[in-house]
Structure formats: structure tokens, C-alpha cells
Scaffold this motif. Structure first.
Motif, PDB file in Angstrom:
ATOM      1  N   GLY A 249       0.900  -0.709   0.088  1.00 28.65           N
ATOM      2  CA  GLY A 249       0.061   0.186  -0.027  1.00 28.65           C
ATOM      3  C   GLY A 249       0.732   1.216   0.168  1.00 28.65           C
ATOM      4  O   GLY A 249       0.732   2.670  -0.490  1.00 28.65           O
ATOM      5  N   GLN A 250       1.788   1.435   0.396  1.00 32.63           N
ATOM      6  CA  GLN A 250       2.488   1.936   1.175  1.00 32.63           C
ATOM      7  C   GLN A 250       3.815   2.700  -0.826  1.00 32.63           C
ATOM      8  O   GLN A 250       3.235   3.653  -0.552  1.00 32.63           O
ATOM      9  CB  GLN A 250       3.639   1.987   1.663  1.00 32.63           C
ATOM     10  CG  GLN A 250       4.818   3.166   2.528  1.00 32.63           C
ATOM     11  CD  GLN A 250       5.894   2.433   3.299  1.00 32.63           C
ATOM     12  OE1 GLN A 250       6.583   1.807   2.418  1.00 32.63           O
ATOM     13  NE2 GLN A 250       6.023   3.106   4.222  1.00 32.63           N
ATOM     14  N   LEU A 251       3.600   2.111  -1.561  1.00 33.71           N
ATOM     15  CA  LEU A 251       4.713   1.576  -2.639  1.00 33.71           C
ATOM     16  C   LEU A 251       3.313   2.079  -3.700  1.00 33.71           C
ATOM     17  O   LEU A 251       3.887   3.201  -3.880  1.00 33.71           O
ATOM     18  CB  LEU A 251       5.309   0.728  -2.979  1.00 33.71           C
ATOM     19  CG  LEU A 251       6.683   0.127  -1.856  1.00 33.71           C
ATOM     20  CD1 LEU A 251       6.839  -1.258  -2.624  1.00 33.71           C
ATOM     21  CD2 LEU A 251       7.682   1.223  -2.563  1.00 33.71           C
ATOM     22  N   ILE A 252       2.636   1.400  -3.231  1.00 28.39           N
ATOM     23  CA  ILE A 252       0.805   2.240  -4.247  1.00 28.39           C
ATOM     24  C   ILE A 252       0.878   3.080  -4.842  1.00 28.39           C
ATOM     25  O   ILE A 252       0.591   4.459  -5.161  1.00 28.39           O
ATOM     26  CB  ILE A 252      -0.114   1.131  -4.651  1.00 28.39           C
ATOM     27  CG1 ILE A 252       0.363   0.167  -4.717  1.00 28.39           C
ATOM     28  CG2 ILE A 252      -0.883   2.705  -5.583  1.00 28.39           C
ATOM     29  CD1 ILE A 252      -0.511  -1.231  -4.464  1.00 28.39           C
ATOM     30  N   ASP A 253       0.714   4.197  -2.834  1.00 30.26           N
ATOM     31  CA  ASP A 253       0.734   5.467  -2.615  1.00 30.26           C
ATOM     32  C   ASP A 253       1.842   6.318  -3.822  1.00 30.26           C
ATOM     33  O   ASP A 253       1.548   7.575  -4.300  1.00 30.26           O
ATOM     34  CB  ASP A 253       0.523   6.129  -1.651  1.00 30.26           C
ATOM     35  CG  ASP A 253      -0.256   5.078  -0.555  1.00 30.26           C
ATOM     36  OD1 ASP A 253      -1.251   4.819  -1.628  1.00 30.26           O
ATOM     37  OD2 ASP A 253      -0.628   5.084   0.548  1.00 30.26           O
TER      38      ASP A 253
END
Length: 365
Positions: A249-253
Motif C-alpha cells: 500500500g505504501q509503494l502504491i501511494d
């Protein structure tokens, strides 16, 4: 809820008393030595261990010390008639939470001690869970801060590039620092190119996957373990997004934010390329006009020189009267004036073109 209790006591009558003293809700098991107690503990999990200090094959602290290394450690309470302070200290240092005098072990006291011990353990577990949750939250916050800070620096680096090659280098460098592998497609002024690295174009399967994903038109698309990010003019196919949901989720953001900024800058690079191409074409046209003017001036000077020599020869050979010479001179001067006017008009055209270019560059640049 039933509480399991292991009693490790060599005196059978004391064991019987302890079993009878425990109220409802307790399930008991008995061992009469350290070896029997260890065997019981190896086979089953117990919530509480009531442990005699002096046993036939050693001191009860041996068992208590061994239990300290267990993740789900049972509550340990020592039972002993000993008044020796050093032994009590050894018991507490081994992980015990209480010491009960055998000679004064009334059933009500035993049950009260166990209830207090179980409440203490429940609160301890709550505190441990809260501490773990807090640690995880701090870790996620620190990780977010690091990744977002890194992305902000990468965006700034991307925005300082002035060419497609520099733009690609900046993106691949950012992804490599995040330990990500990617294929990148960019629109270079209506010409689509797909890259596996700044120097190597994507081919085969990667190219097909990218083209199919672009046709769907989704901003973010999950393809198996891969993620696809797309704007109007740039697309990224990330090949190794981690399985960890928090990290994912962090990388997608951050990648969503990064690709939006990269899109904006790619438009700027493409516009600059068009402007530079236009400037180049106009500059070539100006240079051609200047060259033609230079050639025209050379021709004009040559004609003027030829005419001066011709008139000089004519004046000498024709032996004109003063009035005839004056009339011929006037015709000659009029012709030369027309050449000069033409030259001035050409110079004015070139000057006006240069002024227009200067104003245009100032306006768009």
C-alpha cells in the motif's frame, strides 16, 4: 474459562491438599520431581505452575529458569516452608511472581493469590500487545516518512531533467533505490517507446503486457503480482511489488504520486522539444536569408564597380559635352539608388524577422 495448573510437589499429602483447595475453574496435574515436572511441561501447556523449592532431584528454580525462555510462559508461584531470604531472592530472580509459605497455605489465600496472578498476567499481556502495536505504528510511520521523503527528492530530481534520456535515467534510478523492477512506456511527441532500462527497449512479453494494459485505460491496474500505473503520456509496469500489504500500500501511494508528477514534466519536455525544433527551423531560414543578402550585396557591389569602370570608359571615349555628361550621371545615380533601396529593404526584412524571433522566445521561454 478453565485454568490449567501444574503442581510440582514431592509430598503427596500436600499435593492432595492443593488439589482440593483449588476452586472451580481449575484443571490440575501433579508431578513429584523436577524430571516429572519437565516432562509434563514438555507435553502440555499450563497457565500456572505451583512449584516446591526443595525437590528430590534438585531445586525448583531449575524449572522456573527454563520457563523464562518460553514465549507463552506460565505463571510460577513457589511453595516452601523455608525462611531463607537468599532462596526467596533466587525464586523471584528465576521468574516467579509470588512465594507462599506452606505452613500458612489456607485454601482461600491460595485461590486469592491465583486470581491476582491471573489478573496481573492479563494486564501484562494487554500492555505487551499495546506496546507491540505502538512499535509497529512507529515503524510504519518512520517507514512512510522515509519513503515519502525519498520520493519527494526523486520528484525534484526528475523535474530538473531537460531531455528524454535524462528523464528516463531519473525514473529508473528512483525505482532501483526502492528495489523495484519496471518497464516504462513514454509518449515522445506522439511516438510511443517502451523501455526496460534507460538504454534497453522492452521487447516480447513485457511489451505485449504494457500495450494490453494501456488499452484498458485504468490509472492503476493489478496484473497478477504486477502493478500497472498510467497517466496520459507515461506508463509504468512494476514487476516485483512485495507481498506485504503494508509495504504494498505504501509503494502504491508513492508511485501514484510520482507518476503524476513525471507526467507533468514529460509534457514540459515534449513542449520544449517542439519549441527547440521550431527555433532551429526559423534560425535556418534566417541564416539562409542572411546568406542570400550577403550574395546580393556582393553582386550589387560588383555591378556598381562595373558601372563605374564602364562610365569612366564611356566618358573618355565618347568625349561628351558637359550637358550630356550631366544627363548620363543623373541616370547612373538613379539606377544606383534603386539598388541601394532594394538592399535596405532586404536588411529591414531580416531585422524584423530577428525581432519577431526574440519576442517569441521571450514569450514562450
Amino acid at each position: 474459562m478453565t485454568v490449567s495448573v501444574l503442581i510440582v510437589e514431592d509430598d503427596e499429602s500436600v499435593c492432595d491438599l492443593l488439589v482440593l483447595s483449588l476452586g472451580q475453574g481449575y484443571q490440575t496435574a501433579v508431578a513429584h520431581s523436577i524430571a516429572q515436572g519437565q516432562a509434563r511441561l514438555d507435553k502440555s501447556h499450563f497457565d500456572v505452575v505451583l512449584l516446591d523449592y526443595h525437590l528430590p532431584d534438585g531445586e525448583g528454580v531449575i524449572i522456573s529458569e527454563q520457563l523464562k525462555s518460553r514465549a507463552e510462559r506460565p505463571i510460577v508461584i513457589f511453595l516452601s516452608a523455608s525462611k531463607d531470604l537468599d532462596k526467596k531472592m533466587a525464586a523471584f530472580n528465576s521468574g516467579a511472581i509470588d512465594w507462599i509459605d506452606k505452613t500458612q497455605c489456607a485454601p482461600t489465600m491460595l485461590n486469592l493469590k491465583l486470581e491476582q496472578a491471573l489478573k496481573f498476567r492479563a494486564k501484562y499481556r494487554q500492555i505487551a500487545q499495546a506496546e507491540q502495536a505502538s512499535t509497529e505504528a512507529v515503524y510504519v510511520a518512520m517507514s512512510d516518512s522515509f519513503v515519502w521523503g525519498h520520493t519527494a527528492r526523486a520528484i525534484r530530481s526528475c523535474l530538473t531533467t531537460h531531455s528524454i534520456s535524462g528523464f528516463l535515467n531519473a525514473i529508473f534510478h528512483y525505482l532501483s533505490e526502492l528495489n523495484l523492477l519496471a518497464a516504462i512506456a513514454i509518449n515522445e511527441n506522439k511516438g510511443l517507446t517502451i523501455w526496460d532500462s534507460p538504454e534497453e527497449a522492452a521487447t516480447g512479453l513485457e511489451q505485449e503486457v504494457m500495450c494490453l494494459a494501456m488499452q484498458k485505460g485504468d490509472r492503476i491496474l493489478k496484473i497478477g503480482r504486477r502493478y500497472f500505473f498510467q497517466t496520459e503520456n507515461i506508463s509504468m509496469l512494476i514487476k516485483n511489488i512485495p507481498d506485504d500489504e503494508v509495504k504494498q500500500g505504501q509503494l502504491i501511494d508513492v508511485l501514484t504520486a510520482y507518476v503524476e508528477c513525471a507526467e507533468h514534466h514529460l509534457l514540459s519536455i515534449n513542449q520544449n522539444m517542439v519549441k527547440q525544433l521550431y527555433f532551429s527551423k526559423v534560425s535556418e531560414a534566417l541564416d539562409l536569408v542572411k546568406f542570400r543578402m550577403h550574395e546580393f550585396n556582393k553582386e550589387t557591389n560588383h555591378i556598381q564597380n562595373q558601372q563605374s569602370w564602364l562610365f569612366f570608359e564611356v566618358f573618355n571615349k565618347l568625349q561628351l559635352t558637359d550637358d550630356e555628361e550631366k544627363s548620363l550621371t543623373e541616370v547612373t545615380d538613379s539606377t544606383l539608388m534603386k539598388f541601394e533601396e532594394m538592399a535596405l529593404e532586404h536588411f529591414k526584412i531580416v531585422h524584423d524577422l530577428e525581432e519577431v524571433m526574440a519576442q517569441f522566445k521571450k514569450h514562450v521561454g
